[in-house]
Design a protein around this motif. Structure first.
Motif, PDB file in Angstrom:
ATOM      1  N   THR A 177     -52.760   1.468 -11.728  1.00 25.17           N
ATOM      2  CA  THR A 177     -53.154   0.603 -10.621  1.00 25.17           C
ATOM      3  C   THR A 177     -52.819  -0.845 -10.963  1.00 25.17           C
ATOM      4  OG1 THR A 177     -55.007  -0.161  -9.283  1.00 25.17           O
ATOM      5  CG2 THR A 177     -55.486   0.411 -11.554  1.00 25.17           C
TER       6      THR A 177
ATOM      7  N   ALA B 102     -53.724  -4.848 -10.939  1.00 25.40           N
ATOM      8  CA  ALA B 102     -54.955  -5.610 -11.066  1.00 25.40           C
ATOM      9  C   ALA B 102     -55.494  -5.899  -9.678  1.00 25.40           C
ATOM     10  CB  ALA B 102     -54.667  -6.914 -11.801  1.00 25.40           C
TER      11      ALA B 102
ATOM     12  N   LEU C 115     -61.849   1.931 -15.871  1.00 22.92           N
ATOM     13  CA  LEU C 115     -60.585   1.212 -15.801  1.00 22.92           C
ATOM     14  C   LEU C 115     -60.259   0.713 -17.200  1.00 22.92           C
ATOM     15  CD1 LEU C 115     -58.410   0.094 -13.882  1.00 22.92           C
ATOM     16  CD2 LEU C 115     -59.825  -1.955 -13.635  1.00 22.92           C
TER      17      LEU C 115
ATOM     18  N   ARG D 238     -54.604  -0.135 -16.055  1.00 19.69           N
ATOM     19  CA  ARG D 238     -54.146  -1.307 -15.307  1.00 19.69           C
ATOM     20  C   ARG D 238     -53.099  -2.066 -16.107  1.00 19.69           C
ATOM     21  NH1 ARG D 238     -55.850  -6.198 -15.610  1.00 19.69           N
ATOM     22  NH2 ARG D 238     -57.691  -5.707 -16.833  1.00 19.69           N
TER      23      ARG D 238
END
Lengths: 244, 244
Positions: free
Chosen positions: A82, A84, A93, A136
């Motif tokens: 993903t 940020a 995360l 991330r």
């Protein structure tokens, strides 16, 4: 030397631009990952993408799936990527660095799926519900969205970067994603029979349950036990009045 | 927060495909580098490259030079990038990781140039002669040549990587032991009503379930949800025939 990624499955979900699939294949070949999986590509002709310079075999061997669930069924760890800035996430995360360490560790014991969403919207909530956790890439909040091929390249680089071989004991084996999905479906069925699931919210509840089951962090042995318990409960709920 | 690359000059030398210049600009914007320099681009119209999604300002501000010497004139450190496998190099060769550390250190005191060669041949010997040392992305020897935009992305990622503080969620509160015991008792009751528990083994089964519930490593929020689900299942098992 740069092996270690032979058990990694790079899963591209709903990719729009076939050139991005080709670019991902090229990065995979550069860093020694061979197993590409494609879920619902927008262009069925992606295998001809000219951007796969030097990576024709990765594209030719790519496997196609109709759903994320099928694409990750044989994997023991499922990680979503993903940008940020998404704040509503209900998953653990991890930074690419910390997540990469964990993935490398898992790769010593079984297949790992690394998911990349579509160019416009990334991974959907349903896609995310199949993930154990998210990773991330540390882009700027003001411009978080990366090109897909570049995102794949950066993640794979992180995975090979410190390719020290890490050994883990075989006894902490993780369940396959399909076992977690079976637990999810059984639990969802039991909760529906019990009146826990509001019909109007069934889809959202199913996703919440899928996420929650993944947060349990079950090992393979416990997953079997949970499957057995839930099967028995489901059976009883169906046949209850007769047996008691 | 992701600054630190404000004194980095990304120098693209003799790039053929303007889309690669755009892709490099996008990666720069993602990771917080703004200063693009272009030496003898093949397509003078590179500033319109559609691949620079979200990075129009990087392209617009790009500086053009006729030679590498001019492009790096104001830099205190000049680093070339290369694929693995070039053997004739007469420069110190560092891994991306080790080189990245050095570049970060230099960036605290002055401008650093990071050079990327053309798609076909990389940096020429003349280009290399301007470099203090070279940095190698750890691609496979059998397929060393990366896409230019991906190579830029990987290098910039390495430069920002360890400048990051890991975020931990504050809502990882643990449940109280009494909640875990309630879950244990509810689950045990449900399994007994379902016929899962052999009467002779009831005590051992209860212990196993208690241990297993603790292995779930639930947070406080999830523990509440599990309590609710189990209460509903238990209620249904007791009142099933009536309600259904």
């Amino acid at each position: 030397m740069l092996s270690g990624l032979s058990d990694l499955r790079v899963v591209l979900v709903s990719t729009r631009n076939p050139l991005n699939i080709g670019a991902a294949a090229r990065a995979m070949s550069n860093f020694g990952a061979q197993r590409l999986r494609v879920v619902n590509p927008y262009e069925p002709s992606f295998r001809e993408a000219r951007s796969a310079v030097g990576a024709a075999s990765v594209l030719a061997d790519a496997e196609e799936f109709a759903s994320v669930g099928e694409a990750v069924a044989d994997c023991r760890l499922v990680v979503g990527t993903t940008a940020a800035g998404r704040r509503e996430l209900r998953h653990p995360l991890r930074t690419l660095e910390a997540g990469g360490r964990l993935i490398r560790k898992h790769l010593t014991v079984g297949p790992v799926a690394l998911l990349f969403g579509s160019e416009k919207i990334g991974l959907s909530n349903t896609d995310l519900s199949h993930c154990d956790w998210l990773m991330r890439i540390p882009t700027r909040p003001e411009h978080g969205s990366m090109n897909l091929g570049q995102a794949v390249a950066v993640c794979l680089y992180e995975l090979v970067r410190s390719a020290k071989v890490e050994r883990t004991s075989g006894k902490n084996q993780l369940p396959e994603a399909q076992d977690l999905e079976r637990i999810t479906q059984l639990l969802f069925g039991v909760l529906r029979s019990s009146g826990y699931v509001k019909p109007r919210l069934a889809a959202a509840t199913e996703e919440n349950i899928r996420r929650m089951v993944r947060r349990l962090d079950l090992n393979a042995v416990d997953a079997e036990v949970w499957l057995g318990m839930l099967r028995q409960i489901a059976w009883k709920l169906e046949n209850g009045a007769l047996g008691s």
